[in-house]
Design a protein around this motif. Structure first.
Motif, PDB file in Angstrom:
ATOM      1  N   ARG A  42     -60.484  74.403   7.646  1.00  0.00           N
ATOM      2  CA  ARG A  42     -59.152  75.006   7.590  1.00  0.00           C
ATOM      3  C   ARG A  42     -58.449  74.938   8.940  1.00  0.00           C
ATOM      4  O   ARG A  42     -57.477  75.623   9.167  1.00  0.00           O
ATOM      5  CB  ARG A  42     -59.269  76.439   7.098  1.00  0.00           C
ATOM      6  N   MET A  56     -54.637  75.400  14.234  1.00  0.00           N
ATOM      7  CA  MET A  56     -54.893  76.238  13.065  1.00  0.00           C
ATOM      8  C   MET A  56     -53.708  77.145  12.827  1.00  0.00           C
ATOM      9  O   MET A  56     -52.795  77.200  13.659  1.00  0.00           O
ATOM     10  CB  MET A  56     -56.153  77.063  13.281  1.00  0.00           C
ATOM     11  N   CYS A  57     -53.717  77.834  11.725  1.00  0.00           N
ATOM     12  CA  CYS A  57     -52.644  78.773  11.400  1.00  0.00           C
ATOM     13  C   CYS A  57     -52.511  79.807  12.509  1.00  0.00           C
ATOM     14  O   CYS A  57     -53.506  80.325  13.014  1.00  0.00           O
ATOM     15  CB  CYS A  57     -52.942  79.460  10.066  1.00  0.00           C
ATOM     16  N   CYS A  65     -44.125  80.223   5.669  1.00  0.00           N
ATOM     17  CA  CYS A  65     -44.873  79.874   4.454  1.00  0.00           C
ATOM     18  C   CYS A  65     -44.805  80.994   3.421  1.00  0.00           C
ATOM     19  O   CYS A  65     -44.732  80.730   2.216  1.00  0.00           O
ATOM     20  CB  CYS A  65     -46.323  79.540   4.787  1.00  0.00           C
ATOM     21  N   THR A  84     -52.494  84.582   4.020  1.00  0.00           N
ATOM     22  CA  THR A  84     -53.325  83.789   3.124  1.00  0.00           C
ATOM     23  C   THR A  84     -52.769  83.783   1.708  1.00  0.00           C
ATOM     24  O   THR A  84     -52.000  84.673   1.344  1.00  0.00           O
ATOM     25  CB  THR A  84     -54.798  84.295   3.116  1.00  0.00           C
ATOM     26  N   VAL A  99     -46.622  74.133   2.801  1.00  0.00           N
ATOM     27  CA  VAL A  99     -46.981  72.991   3.653  1.00  0.00           C
ATOM     28  C   VAL A  99     -45.732  72.467   4.360  1.00  0.00           C
ATOM     29  O   VAL A  99     -45.747  72.202   5.565  1.00  0.00           O
ATOM     30  CB  VAL A  99     -47.650  71.866   2.828  1.00  0.00           C
ATOM     31  N   CYS A 102     -44.326  75.162   7.121  1.00  0.00           N
ATOM     32  CA  CYS A 102     -45.135  75.576   8.276  1.00  0.00           C
ATOM     33  C   CYS A 102     -44.745  74.768   9.518  1.00  0.00           C
ATOM     34  O   CYS A 102     -44.884  73.543   9.532  1.00  0.00           O
ATOM     35  CB  CYS A 102     -46.617  75.409   7.982  1.00  0.00           C
ATOM     36  N   ALA A 106     -50.179  73.599   9.767  1.00  0.00           N
ATOM     37  CA  ALA A 106     -51.493  74.225   9.660  1.00  0.00           C
ATOM     38  C   ALA A 106     -51.955  74.470   8.227  1.00  0.00           C
ATOM     39  O   ALA A 106     -53.022  75.033   8.020  1.00  0.00           O
ATOM     40  CB  ALA A 106     -51.482  75.553  10.418  1.00  0.00           C
ATOM     41  N   ILE A 107     -51.172  74.052   7.253  1.00  0.00           N
ATOM     42  CA  ILE A 107     -51.542  74.242   5.853  1.00  0.00           C
ATOM     43  C   ILE A 107     -51.756  72.865   5.243  1.00  0.00           C
ATOM     44  O   ILE A 107     -50.957  71.958   5.451  1.00  0.00           O
ATOM     45  CB  ILE A 107     -50.453  75.021   5.081  1.00  0.00           C
ATOM     46  N   SER A 108     -52.845  72.724   4.504  1.00  0.00           N
ATOM     47  CA  SER A 108     -53.186  71.442   3.897  1.00  0.00           C
ATOM     48  C   SER A 108     -53.296  71.572   2.387  1.00  0.00           C
ATOM     49  O   SER A 108     -53.473  72.662   1.862  1.00  0.00           O
ATOM     50  CB  SER A 108     -54.538  70.944   4.423  1.00  0.00           C
ATOM     51  N   LYS A 119     -55.658  77.052   4.186  1.00  0.00           N
ATOM     52  CA  LYS A 119     -55.308  77.302   5.573  1.00  0.00           C
ATOM     53  C   LYS A 119     -56.290  78.284   6.180  1.00  0.00           C
ATOM     54  O   LYS A 119     -57.078  78.895   5.461  1.00  0.00           O
ATOM     55  CB  LYS A 119     -53.885  77.851   5.679  1.00  0.00           C
ATOM     56  N   CYS A 120     -56.241  78.430   7.452  1.00  0.00           N
ATOM     57  CA  CYS A 120     -57.115  79.367   8.161  1.00  0.00           C
ATOM     58  C   CYS A 120     -56.905  80.777   7.616  1.00  0.00           C
ATOM     59  O   CYS A 120     -55.773  81.237   7.474  1.00  0.00           O
ATOM     60  CB  CYS A 120     -56.803  79.343   9.659  1.00  0.00           C
TER      61      CYS A 120
END
Length: 170
Positions: A42, A56-57, A65, A84, A99, A102, A106-108, A119-120
């Motif tokens: 993440r 990362m997030c 987001c 989250t 996605v 952001c 950081a979001i996949s 994401k983290c």
């Protein structure tokens, strides 16, 4: 509020943080299990020239987001500040608005059977996120924002002083 501070100058791109993240989010809790389960990390480590940068997030104060999420699945916890899309009654439908919104990338998109954003989540349930705990070089640090800020200011002041001392010596 606790945050992850990144020291890019300490990162050598070993990807231990990504491996630890995958293990922490695997069902088995093992490296082999995470590989067999194909658990995506993440966070990412991006190479910029010869420098590795962990990304990362950032769990933003006002996360774009969350505003962009059509279903309301992406939420920010008022107590922890963690953003989250997991553990809520609203479910991610894979529209990818988060996605696209952001600013950190950081979001996949998950590569699993279920098309959801990942994401983290700062390893919910752990005292210290797996990425931080596993970093052999201390490139990631987890702590209170004010304490981390104080530490960074002192390091910056020492660096500036060292540079001034070297200029005077020349």
């Amino acid at each position: 509020m606790r945050e992850i501070l990144i020291y890019p100058e300490k990162c050598n791109g070993c990807l231990t943080c990504q491996t630890a993240c995958s293990v922490a989010h695997s069902k088995s809790g093992t490296v082999i299990g995470a590989i067999l389960e194909k658990v995506q990390p993440r966070l990412t480590v991006e190479a910029v020239g010869a420098v590795a940068i962990p990304l990362m997030c950032r769990h933003c104060e006002e996360p774009a987001c969350v505003d962009a999420c059509m279903t309301g699945a992406m939420q920010k916890d008022k107590d922890t500040g963690i953003v989250t899309n997991e553990g809520h009654p609203q479910k991610c439908v894979g529209c990818w608005m988060c996605v696209m919104s952001c600013p950190y990338g950081a979001i996949s998109r998950s590569t699993g059977a279920e098309a959801v954003a990942i994401k983290c989540d700062r390893c919910t349930g752990r005292e210290i996120p797996a990425c931080v705990e596993s970093c052999p070089n201390g490139a990631l640090e987890f702590g209170e924002i004010d304490a981390l800020g104080d530490k960074r200011r002192k390091q910056t002041a020492r660096s500036v002083k060292k540079g001034l001392d070297q200029m005077e010596a020349s």
